[in-house]
Design a protein around this motif. Structure first.
Motif, mmCIF file in Angstrom:
data_model
loop_
_atom_site.group_PDB
_atom_site.id
_atom_site.type_symbol
_atom_site.label_atom_id
_atom_site.label_comp_id
_atom_site.label_asym_id
_atom_site.label_seq_id
_atom_site.Cartn_x
_atom_site.Cartn_y
_atom_site.Cartn_z
ATOM 1 N N TYR A 116 -118.670 -76.777 -107.812
ATOM 2 C CA TYR A 116 -119.985 -76.590 -107.206
ATOM 3 C C TYR A 116 -120.669 -77.952 -106.968
ATOM 4 C CZ TYR A 116 -124.530 -74.437 -106.287
ATOM 5 O OH TYR A 116 -125.709 -74.039 -105.697
ATOM 6 N N GLU A 117 -120.621 -78.784 -108.016
ATOM 7 C CA GLU A 117 -121.255 -80.108 -107.877
ATOM 8 C C GLU A 117 -120.562 -80.960 -106.832
ATOM 9 O OE1 GLU A 117 -122.193 -82.720 -111.082
ATOM 10 O OE2 GLU A 117 -123.272 -81.153 -112.166
ATOM 11 N N LEU A 118 -119.229 -80.846 -106.764
ATOM 12 C CA LEU A 118 -118.504 -81.620 -105.761
ATOM 13 C C LEU A 118 -118.952 -81.188 -104.352
ATOM 14 C CD1 LEU A 118 -116.357 -83.698 -104.955
ATOM 15 C CD2 LEU A 118 -114.621 -81.903 -105.206
ATOM 16 N N GLU A 119 -119.108 -79.880 -104.168
ATOM 17 C CA GLU A 119 -119.615 -79.398 -102.873
ATOM 18 C C GLU A 119 -120.973 -80.027 -102.562
ATOM 19 O OE1 GLU A 119 -117.778 -74.853 -102.453
ATOM 20 O OE2 GLU A 119 -119.943 -75.140 -102.283
ATOM 21 N N GLN A 120 -121.841 -80.042 -103.583
ATOM 22 C CA GLN A 120 -123.177 -80.614 -103.380
ATOM 23 C C GLN A 120 -123.092 -82.095 -103.006
ATOM 24 O OE1 GLN A 120 -125.961 -78.624 -103.393
ATOM 25 N NE2 GLN A 120 -124.431 -77.038 -103.654
ATOM 26 N N MET A 121 -122.189 -82.816 -103.683
ATOM 27 C CA MET A 121 -122.040 -84.251 -103.390
ATOM 28 C C MET A 121 -121.582 -84.453 -101.948
ATOM 29 S SD MET A 121 -119.834 -85.272 -106.689
ATOM 30 C CE MET A 121 -120.473 -85.642 -108.302
ATOM 31 N N LEU A 122 -120.641 -83.612 -101.517
ATOM 32 C CA LEU A 122 -120.123 -83.766 -100.155
ATOM 33 C C LEU A 122 -121.202 -83.413 -99.130
ATOM 34 C CD1 LEU A 122 -116.507 -82.331 -100.613
ATOM 35 C CD2 LEU A 122 -117.214 -84.727 -100.550
ATOM 36 N N LEU A 123 -122.064 -82.464 -99.493
ATOM 37 C CA LEU A 123 -123.166 -82.114 -98.588
ATOM 38 C C LEU A 123 -124.126 -83.287 -98.469
ATOM 39 C CD1 LEU A 123 -123.894 -78.381 -99.543
ATOM 40 C CD2 LEU A 123 -122.591 -79.287 -97.600
ATOM 41 N N LYS A 124 -124.363 -83.953 -99.584
ATOM 42 C CA LYS A 124 -125.266 -85.109 -99.557
ATOM 43 C C LYS A 124 -124.665 -86.236 -98.709
ATOM 44 C CE LYS A 124 -127.648 -88.205 -102.717
ATOM 45 N NZ LYS A 124 -127.658 -88.725 -104.091
ATOM 46 N N ILE A 125 -123.357 -86.444 -98.879
ATOM 47 C CA ILE A 125 -122.688 -87.518 -98.141
ATOM 48 C C ILE A 125 -122.642 -87.229 -96.641
ATOM 49 C CG2 ILE A 125 -120.375 -88.538 -97.767
ATOM 50 C CD1 ILE A 125 -120.052 -88.395 -100.879
ATOM 51 N N THR A 126 -122.456 -85.963 -96.276
ATOM 52 C CA THR A 126 -122.287 -85.624 -94.854
ATOM 53 C C THR A 126 -123.594 -85.204 -94.177
ATOM 54 O OG1 THR A 126 -121.780 -83.328 -95.431
ATOM 55 C CG2 THR A 126 -119.911 -84.819 -95.174
ATOM 56 N N GLY A 127 -124.581 -84.817 -94.989
ATOM 57 C CA GLY A 127 -125.833 -84.320 -94.409
ATOM 58 C C GLY A 127 -125.734 -82.877 -93.938
ATOM 59 N N MET A 128 -124.631 -82.209 -94.271
ATOM 60 C CA MET A 128 -124.438 -80.834 -93.805
ATOM 61 C C MET A 128 -125.121 -79.832 -94.741
ATOM 62 S SD MET A 128 -122.514 -80.843 -91.028
ATOM 63 C CE MET A 128 -121.646 -82.079 -90.074
ATOM 64 N N SER A 129 -125.026 -78.517 -94.416
ATOM 65 C CA SER A 129 -125.745 -77.497 -95.189
ATOM 66 C C SER A 129 -124.876 -76.679 -96.116
ATOM 67 C CB SER A 129 -126.427 -76.507 -94.248
ATOM 68 O OG SER A 129 -127.317 -77.177 -93.442
ATOM 69 N N ALA A 130 -123.609 -76.481 -95.771
ATOM 70 C CA ALA A 130 -122.741 -75.641 -96.593
ATOM 71 C C ALA A 130 -121.316 -76.166 -96.499
ATOM 72 C CB ALA A 130 -122.788 -74.189 -96.106
ATOM 73 N N ALA A 131 -120.545 -75.920 -97.578
ATOM 74 C CA ALA A 131 -119.192 -76.491 -97.611
ATOM 75 C C ALA A 131 -118.225 -75.532 -98.270
ATOM 76 C CB ALA A 131 -119.202 -77.814 -98.370
ATOM 77 N N THR A 132 -116.945 -75.774 -98.062
ATOM 78 C CA THR A 132 -115.902 -75.081 -98.811
ATOM 79 C C THR A 132 -114.865 -76.114 -99.230
ATOM 80 O OG1 THR A 132 -114.107 -73.472 -98.745
ATOM 81 C CG2 THR A 132 -114.661 -74.503 -96.666
ATOM 82 N N LEU A 133 -114.330 -75.927 -100.436
ATOM 83 C CA LEU A 133 -113.293 -76.839 -100.926
ATOM 84 C C LEU A 133 -111.906 -76.239 -100.731
ATOM 85 C CD1 LEU A 133 -114.939 -77.748 -104.366
ATOM 86 C CD2 LEU A 133 -115.125 -79.028 -102.227
ATOM 87 N N GLN A 134 -111.838 -75.079 -100.078
ATOM 88 C CA GLN A 134 -110.573 -74.346 -100.050
ATOM 89 C C GLN A 134 -109.423 -75.014 -99.291
ATOM 90 O OE1 GLN A 134 -109.093 -70.075 -98.614
ATOM 91 N NE2 GLN A 134 -111.047 -69.967 -99.637
ATOM 92 N N GLY A 327 -107.746 -73.858 -103.801
ATOM 93 C CA GLY A 327 -107.528 -75.251 -103.414
ATOM 94 C C GLY A 327 -106.803 -75.987 -104.522
ATOM 95 N N ASN A 328 -106.496 -77.255 -104.278
ATOM 96 C CA ASN A 328 -105.792 -78.058 -105.285
ATOM 97 C C ASN A 328 -106.791 -78.599 -106.297
ATOM 98 O OD1 ASN A 328 -103.079 -77.805 -104.491
ATOM 99 N ND2 ASN A 328 -103.433 -79.231 -102.798
ATOM 100 N N PHE A 329 -106.963 -77.850 -107.382
ATOM 101 C CA PHE A 329 -108.050 -78.147 -108.306
ATOM 102 C C PHE A 329 -107.976 -79.563 -108.899
ATOM 103 C CE2 PHE A 329 -109.909 -77.905 -112.635
ATOM 104 C CZ PHE A 329 -111.230 -77.817 -112.229
ATOM 105 N N GLY A 330 -106.778 -80.008 -109.261
ATOM 106 C CA GLY A 330 -106.635 -81.342 -109.855
ATOM 107 C C GLY A 330 -107.141 -82.440 -108.920
ATOM 108 N N ILE A 331 -106.949 -82.225 -107.642
ATOM 109 C CA ILE A 331 -107.406 -83.202 -106.643
ATOM 110 C C ILE A 331 -108.935 -83.190 -106.572
ATOM 111 C CG2 ILE A 331 -107.273 -83.825 -104.195
ATOM 112 C CD1 ILE A 331 -104.620 -84.029 -105.870
ATOM 113 N N LEU A 332 -109.501 -81.999 -106.736
ATOM 114 C CA LEU A 332 -110.969 -81.886 -106.707
ATOM 115 C C LEU A 332 -111.567 -82.620 -107.904
ATOM 116 C CD1 LEU A 332 -111.292 -78.083 -105.764
ATOM 117 C CD2 LEU A 332 -111.072 -80.058 -104.243
ATOM 118 N N VAL A 333 -110.933 -82.487 -109.073
ATOM 119 C CA VAL A 333 -111.442 -83.188 -110.262
ATOM 120 C C VAL A 333 -111.383 -84.701 -110.043
ATOM 121 C CG1 VAL A 333 -111.147 -83.592 -112.743
ATOM 122 C CG2 VAL A 333 -110.715 -81.309 -111.803
#
Ligand SMILES: *Cc1c(COP(=O)(O)O)cnc(C)c1O
Length: 483
Positions: A116-134, A327-333
């Motif tokens: 969840y936090e990674l999604e939030q970080m990517l939203l902050k970096i991209t300026g977008m509104s919603a994301a998926t890590l799938q 998704g590839n969880f280890g890569i997300l970590v």
């Protein structure tokens, strides 16, 4: 003399790498417990070796090929940056490494929290509104993005056929376009190596579903007309897709949403470290603007009012699942740790140093190698081997020659609008001393070409295998060692 025999040749009958405790239960024969048709007729031919022999086997194998822990790996567009070991250490924690995708959500709250936090970080970096890590690769992110475009237009009762891509696009872009059921319309580059704006305008009409653009483009140049491009594309009702596989010149300095992009994929395994190459594993999350959020893949990760994380598939307009699980969880970590360790200011300096390093190399090499689109280099640049080609040495030969200096080769023959292209991306992880050694190698190779091209044409000479017949290796794949 080092022992160059393969491990099977080192095998000695009954030699063992481990000591097994004495049997203290009744012995059962294999044929009593396994049905006969499943039993092998002859025992597996495994090498019988000691523990140190096994360790040395793997250590020696690990240094036969080039890798980023050995030296610079300037493979443009692929971003082979150094992967901090702490990423691996944390991704290997038993609570992460041994997790099972069928575990109930109550006992994987920590893992979901990270996602969840990674999604939030990517939203902050991209300026977008919603994301998926799938999506588990950049190319799968592209495919998901294209399906989202399709759904969006279908919802508007429109059947659009074309997606615009620049001639310099990464090969996965046209592939995703056609997998998604669209046709690619190619837009030319201008003499500055950017999208030819007039050509673009001539190709836009109400049959265009969207435009896919790599920013900065595959020449390592910022598409500085991006706002005007987005405006024109939006004017015909089409969407802007950013190929953000390589965000190394963007993170912390500008936001894709502010440039007018509606969808972006990000290769965690490029920009946010993570070991990759040889086919994976990867992670290609996508992020979208608000109006496209309903189309994201299911299941979607949500945080409820009590702060608990959960999956929901209650998204009636979703494009569906891209694959089983999440998704590839280890890569997300690893990406999560990388971003956390750097923080806002660290990410910004990562980007700046990546840009400085590429510019440093470009300036040191520009007298020996032609650099066709040299204005405005960001995190990578494309040199051309045309001067060397005139002397009978191809970009491929130069790439091979670099292996003898202990470096990996740049990406060659891409993008297509540069003849004898050598795409160099040093990344931010390298010191000035390493960059200087790389420059010396390329300058020395050029001197050899000037004095005697034959010195380079047969390279590499010092690697475990010399020049390979790559076509044969592809067509007659033979991976098995036979005694
Ligand atoms: C690497 C790359 C891709 C594809 O990513 P994969 O994870 O290899 O599928 C797409 N576009 C660009 C510009 C890339 O560099």
């Amino acid at each position: 003399m080092s022992d160059s025999r393969v491990i099977f040749e080192k095998s000695v009958k009954d030699r063992m790498g481990i000591a097994i405790p004495k049997l203290d239960v009744p012995e059962i024969s294999l044929s009593d417990s396994i049905s006969p048709e499943l039993l092998r007729e002859t025992p597996a031919n495994l090498p019988e070796v000691s523990e140190p022999q096994v360790v040395r086997h793997y250590v020696n194998l690990s240094v036969k090929n080039h890798h980023v822990d050995k030296d610079l790996y300037p493979l443009g567009s692929c971003t082979m940056k150094y992967n901090p070991k702490i990423n691996d250490a944390l991704a290997s924690l038993p609570g992460f490494a041994n997790i099972h995708p069928h575990q109930p959500v109550e006992n994987v709250q920590g893992a979901l929290h990270i996602m969840y936090e990674l999604e939030q970080m990517l939203l902050k970096i991209t300026g977008m509104s919603a994301a998926t890590l799938q999506p588990s690769a950049g190319s799968q992110g592209e495919f998901a993005g294209i399906l989202i475009m399709k759904k969006y237009h279908e919802q508007n009762c429109e059947n659009r056929k074309y997606i615009i891509i620049p001639e310099t696009a990464h090969g996965t872009n046209p592939a995703s376009v056609s997998l998604g059921g669209f046709k690619a319309r190619e837009v030319k580059s201008d003499n500055r190596g950017r999208v030819d704006f007039e050509d673009l305008k001539s190709k836009l009409d109400d049959e265009v579903a969207g435009m896919m653009l790599t920013q900065p483009n595959t020449l390592g140049l910022f598409e500085n007309q991006i706002e005007a491009i987005s405006e024109e594309v939006h004017k015909v009702g089409a969407l802007m897709y950013m190929d953000g596989a390589n965000m190394n010149a963007v993170v912390g300095l500008c936001k894709p949403a502010e440039m007018g992009f509606d969808i972006i994929h990000i290769n965690l395994h490029k920009t946010f470290s993570t070991p990759h190459g040889g086919g994976g594993p990867g992670a290609g999350p996508i992020a979208v603007v608000e109006k496209l959020a309903p189309f994201l893949p299911i299941p979607k990760l949500i945080k409820d009012d009590n702060g608990k994380f959960n999956w929901t598939s209650d998204l009636p307009d979703s494009i569906g699942r891209l694959h089983s699980f999440f998704g590839n969880f280890g890569i997300l970590v690893r990406a999560y740790v990388y971003i956390k360790m750097l923080g806002d200011s660290g990410l910004k300096s990562m980007t700046r140093v990546a840009i400085i390093n590429a510019n440093y190399l470009k300036n040191k090499l520009k007298d020996a190698y032609k650099i066709p689109f040299a204005e405005g280099t960001l995190h990578e640049f494309v040199a051309s081997g045309v001067l060397q080609k005139a002397k009978g040495v191809k970009a491929l030969d130069i790439a091979k020659a670099l292996l003898d200096y202990g470096f990996y080769a740049p990406t060659i023959y891409f993008p297509n609008n540069v003849p004898e292209a050598m795409m160099i991306e040093p990344t931010e992880s390298e010191t000035k001393e390493t960059l200087d050694r790389f420059v010396s190698a390329l300058l020395e190779i050029n001197e050899k070409i000037n004095s005697d091209p034959d010195l380079v044409r047969d390279a590499p000479m010092t690697t475990p295998v010399i020049r390979l017949d790559e076509t044969k290796a592809n067509r007659e794949l033979d991976l098995r060692w036979t005694p």
